[in-house]
Design an enzyme around this catalytic site. Structure first.
Site, PDB file in Angstrom:
ATOM      1  N   TYR A 144       0.859  -1.187   0.000  1.00 57.35           N
ATOM      2  CA  TYR A 144       0.000   0.000   0.000  1.00 57.35           C
ATOM      3  C   TYR A 144       0.895   1.237   0.000  1.00 57.35           C
ATOM      4  O   TYR A 144       1.517   1.561   1.008  1.00 57.35           O
ATOM      5  CB  TYR A 144      -0.913  -0.058   1.223  1.00 57.35           C
ATOM      6  CG  TYR A 144      -1.885   1.085   1.408  1.00 57.35           C
ATOM      7  CD1 TYR A 144      -2.114   2.044   0.432  1.00 57.35           C
ATOM      8  CD2 TYR A 144      -2.610   1.182   2.604  1.00 57.35           C
ATOM      9  CE1 TYR A 144      -3.017   3.068   0.627  1.00 57.35           C
ATOM     10  CE2 TYR A 144      -3.523   2.200   2.817  1.00 57.35           C
ATOM     11  CZ  TYR A 144      -3.721   3.150   1.829  1.00 57.35           C
ATOM     12  OH  TYR A 144      -4.610   4.165   2.035  1.00 57.35           O
ATOM     13  N   LYS A 174      -1.311  -1.215  -4.186  1.00 57.15           N
ATOM     14  CA  LYS A 174      -2.338  -0.170  -4.118  1.00 57.15           C
ATOM     15  C   LYS A 174      -1.592   1.152  -4.141  1.00 57.15           C
ATOM     16  O   LYS A 174      -1.002   1.560  -3.142  1.00 57.15           O
ATOM     17  CB  LYS A 174      -3.171  -0.312  -2.846  1.00 57.15           C
ATOM     18  CG  LYS A 174      -4.221   0.784  -2.669  1.00 57.15           C
ATOM     19  CD  LYS A 174      -4.930   0.629  -1.331  1.00 57.15           C
ATOM     20  CE  LYS A 174      -6.061   1.614  -1.140  1.00 57.15           C
ATOM     21  NZ  LYS A 174      -5.619   3.010  -0.971  1.00 57.15           N
TER      22      LYS A 174
END
Length: 305
Positions: A144, A174
């Site tokens: 992330y 992400k």
């Protein structure tokens, strides 16, 4: 690992809000109706739980476990994938959440960079990610990337260098940053089994052009059906329609940002649009007045009548 958990993650993923009672405790009974709303009203069938939108860093480990369990339980047979963010400041806490995620059958885990003691290099950050992934080796693992919040400005592409050798379960990133060149480099480096997911909702179309497989965002909780139309238009080669939808989303978010738009406002806006009582945010995020959210909702209904 849940059946089909290693299926490639594509399309829209709603970054979920954490429902609280008026007294500030997590409100688990809301999650069932929340899932129904996402699936039936927005056509969104993947969720990213306990992330930034979910105020994860303001939650206790026990609260994060309870939320992950409830999302998995209620999503069964209704949603396709439940990805749970397990990142913490402590590698030990992250490992504890990763082990728990494996036990309850989530479809994947994600980890953000620590942001108090910050990694000084991509190598150090990869090592941190490896330590967390190692305790749940059968779970698809996602990095992330959120430099605006973490203050860790290591390029995402540098973090991905050789990561599949350290983390065999690695399945994607992400990418919640504005640097589209770095995003493009991540997309071009990615392996076929990876998912490259973009996290800046107002720039979704740009990311699709560069190779995004999908998108994770807070606004997909309530504009999911419009974002799905954008993706469909792009995939069908209708750039005129895709741009028209993207411009509408930009108009909405530009208005919201100008009058003040943070997690608290976003959460209240979701409550106003969906009718789901998500409660206030947790300190230090300030609560949002209904009037403030209503102003953004009026803009929303004028753009998407």
């Amino acid at each position: 690992m849940a059946p089909g958990a290693d299926k490639k993650l594509t399309g829209l993923v709603a970054a979920t809000f954490t429902p609280f009672t008026p007294q500030g405790e997590i409100n688990l009974p809301v999650i069932g109706p929340y899932i129904d709303y996402l699936r039936e009203k927005q056509g969104v069938k993947n969720v990213f739980v306990n992330g930034t939108t979910g105020e994860s860093m303001s939650l206790s480990l026990e609260e994060r476990k309870q939320l992950a369990e409830e999302w998995c339980l209620r999503a069964h047979g209704k949603l396709e994938q439940v990805i749970v963010h397990v990142g913490c400041m402590s590698v030990k806490d992250s490992q504890e959440l990763a082990r728990h995620a494996a036990q309850i059958g989530v479809d994947g885990i994600a980890v953000i960079s620590p942001s108090f003691f910050k990694p000084k290099s991509a190598d150090t950050l990869r090592t941190f990610l490896k330590e967390v992934a190692s305790v749940a080796p059968n779970l698809p693992f996602y990095f992330y990337h959120l430099p605006a919040f973490t203050g860790v400005n290591i390029p995402g592409r540098d973090v991905l260098e050789g990561i599949e050798k350290l983390i065999p379960s690695f399945r994607g990133v992400k990418f919640s940053g504005n640097d589209l060149m770095d995003f493009g480099l991540c997309a071009s480096y990615s392996k076929p089994s990876w998912s490259v997911l973009y996290g800046i909702d107002e720039q979704l179309l740009s990311a699709l052009v560069l190779g995004a497989n999908g998108a994770v965002g807070s606004t997909y909780n309530y504009v999911g059906r419009h974002a799905k139309d954008l993706i469909s238009a792009f995939e069908n080669g209708d750039l005129v329609q895709a741009k028209a939808i993207q411009f509408k989303l930009q108009e909405l978010l530009s208005y919201a940002i100008k009058i003040g738009f943070d997690v608290g406002v976003n959460k209240q806006l979701m409550s106003e649009i969906s009718g789901i009582r998500l409660g206030p945010p947790r300190l230090p995020v300030e609560p949002c007045s209904s009037a403030h959210a209503q102003s953004i909702k009026q803009k929303y209904t004028s753009i998407f009548p």
